[in-house]
Design a protein around this motif. Structure first.
Motif, PDB file in Angstrom:
ATOM      1  N   LYS A 104      30.840  16.925 -11.142  1.00 15.59           N
ATOM      2  CA  LYS A 104      31.504  16.911  -9.839  1.00 15.59           C
ATOM      3  C   LYS A 104      32.629  15.891  -9.838  1.00 15.59           C
ATOM      4  CE  LYS A 104      28.058  18.593  -6.553  1.00 15.59           C
ATOM      5  NZ  LYS A 104      27.315  18.272  -5.305  1.00 15.59           N
ATOM      6  N   ASP A 105      33.672  16.205  -9.092  1.00 16.70           N
ATOM      7  CA  ASP A 105      34.781  15.282  -8.879  1.00 16.70           C
ATOM      8  C   ASP A 105      35.073  15.322  -7.381  1.00 16.70           C
ATOM      9  OD1 ASP A 105      36.881  13.540 -10.059  1.00 16.70           O
ATOM     10  OD2 ASP A 105      38.214  15.018  -9.154  1.00 16.70           O
ATOM     11  N   GLY A 106      34.606  14.287  -6.675  1.00 12.14           N
ATOM     12  CA  GLY A 106      34.667  14.356  -5.220  1.00 12.14           C
ATOM     13  C   GLY A 106      33.670  15.394  -4.738  1.00 12.14           C
ATOM     14  N   ARG A 109      32.838  21.042  -7.558  1.00 10.59           N
ATOM     15  CA  ARG A 109      31.997  21.202  -8.741  1.00 10.59           C
ATOM     16  C   ARG A 109      32.792  21.929  -9.817  1.00 10.59           C
ATOM     17  NH1 ARG A 109      28.737  25.458 -10.422  1.00 10.59           N
ATOM     18  NH2 ARG A 109      26.806  24.927 -11.540  1.00 10.59           N
ATOM     19  N   TRP A 110      32.713  21.412 -11.038  1.00  5.74           N
ATOM     20  CA  TRP A 110      33.441  21.998 -12.156  1.00  5.74           C
ATOM     21  C   TRP A 110      32.466  22.371 -13.266  1.00  5.74           C
ATOM     22  CZ3 TRP A 110      38.763  22.522 -11.765  1.00  5.74           C
ATOM     23  CH2 TRP A 110      39.396  21.764 -10.765  1.00  5.74           C
ATOM     24  N   SER A 149      40.985  21.450 -14.475  1.00  4.22           N
ATOM     25  CA  SER A 149      39.679  20.858 -14.796  1.00  4.22           C
ATOM     26  C   SER A 149      39.785  19.659 -15.730  1.00  4.22           C
ATOM     27  CB  SER A 149      38.766  21.915 -15.439  1.00  4.22           C
ATOM     28  OG  SER A 149      39.187  22.222 -16.762  1.00  4.22           O
ATOM     29  N   PRO A 152      39.411  15.937 -13.870  1.00  7.66           N
ATOM     30  CA  PRO A 152      38.014  15.658 -13.512  1.00  7.66           C
ATOM     31  C   PRO A 152      37.102  15.515 -14.727  1.00  7.66           C
ATOM     32  CG  PRO A 152      38.912  17.366 -12.093  1.00  7.66           C
ATOM     33  CD  PRO A 152      39.947  17.103 -13.145  1.00  7.66           C
ATOM     34  N   ARG A 155      37.694  12.048 -16.364  1.00  5.31           N
ATOM     35  CA  ARG A 155      37.107  10.987 -15.530  1.00  5.31           C
ATOM     36  C   ARG A 155      35.587  10.971 -15.665  1.00  5.31           C
ATOM     37  NH1 ARG A 155      41.537  12.437 -12.253  1.00  5.31           N
ATOM     38  NH2 ARG A 155      40.385  14.035 -11.115  1.00  5.31           N
ATOM     39  N   HIS A 156      34.985  12.158 -15.665  1.00  6.89           N
ATOM     40  CA  HIS A 156      33.533  12.267 -15.825  1.00  6.89           C
ATOM     41  C   HIS A 156      33.090  11.688 -17.171  1.00  6.89           C
ATOM     42  CE1 HIS A 156      29.524  14.141 -15.910  1.00  6.89           C
ATOM     43  NE2 HIS A 156      29.825  14.543 -17.129  1.00  6.89           N
TER      44      HIS A 156
END
Length: 225
Positions: A104-106, A109-110, A149, A152, A155-156
């Motif tokens: 998830k980014d914020g 969902r990715w 994508s 995010p 960052r993940h």
């Protein structure tokens, strides 16, 4: 032999048992000949009615590919098996892989089908088991989503310490398909058929000016749209 294997893969999707008569009719051979082929490659006596697990299906697919039936095999696989086949190609090229990464980014969902790393290279792959020919216009939405994508994802991976010394990591977004695309790069994303994947992986390098590699810190600093 390859036609028997391909027809077996087609007819055992979803857990269906082996039916030698149906397979023989589709492969234009006899049930006895079909059984001999399957007994050889499945290493079992009289596989009539047998339900094949994913390992057995993959082994059959590999044998048919070795016999020259790559395209027919790939069309006979499920989309999940298509991803597994792509992952196997990456492993053979000495890439370490993660499949089906969800994050998830914020609030969004990715999901990324496969992440493959080797040295300074990180390939981010989206596997498209599309049955129809690959016109460039078909890819626009997939390319846009795949590029979006990357930020995010990075960052993940940074938060979880999955990138190591990310200052030196080069990322490359790739879409893998059944059929050969009309173009090899579209708006900063590599397009390749799974039949082209082995050769692509053998020669891929961030120093190839024709490939849209992105240094990972630049993805974080300047999110791709």
């Amino acid at each position: 032999m390859s036609s028997v294997i391909v027809e077996t893969l087609k007819r055992t999707k979803g857990g269906n048992g082996i039916n030698p008569v149906e397979i023989a009719q589709a492969a234009r051979t006899t049930p006895e000949a079909a059984l001999r082929v399957l007994e050889k490659f499945l290493n079992m006596e009289n596989p009539d009615g047998t339900r094949l697990d994913s390992s057995a299906r993959f082994n059959l697919a590999s044998e048919a590919v070795r016999l020259g039936a790559l395209q027919a095999v790939l069309r006979a696989l499920t989309w999940q098996e298509f991803e597994t086949f792509s992952e196997e190609c990456l492993g053979r090229a000495c890439f370490e892989t993660q499949k089906g990464l969800i994050f998830k980014d914020g609030r969004r969902r990715w999901q990324v089908d496969i992440i493959a790393t080797r040295g300074q290279i990180m390939l981010v792959l989206d596997c498209k088991h599309w049955e129809s020919p690959n016109y460039s216009s078909k890819f626009y939405a997939a390319v846009r989503h795949h590029k979006q994508s990357l930020g995010p994802l990075v960052r993940h991976m940074k938060i979880r310490g999955l990138l190591g010394n990310h200052q030196d990591v080069w990322a490359l977004p790739v879409i893998i398909t059944l059929f050969e695309p009309r173009v090899s790069v579209l708006d900063g994303v590599v397009l390749a058929s799974v039949a082209q994947l082995g050769d692509f992986l053998e020669h891929v390098t961030p120093y190839d000016s024709d490939l849209p590699f992105i240094l990972v810190p630049h993805i974080v600093e300047s999110p791709i749209s």
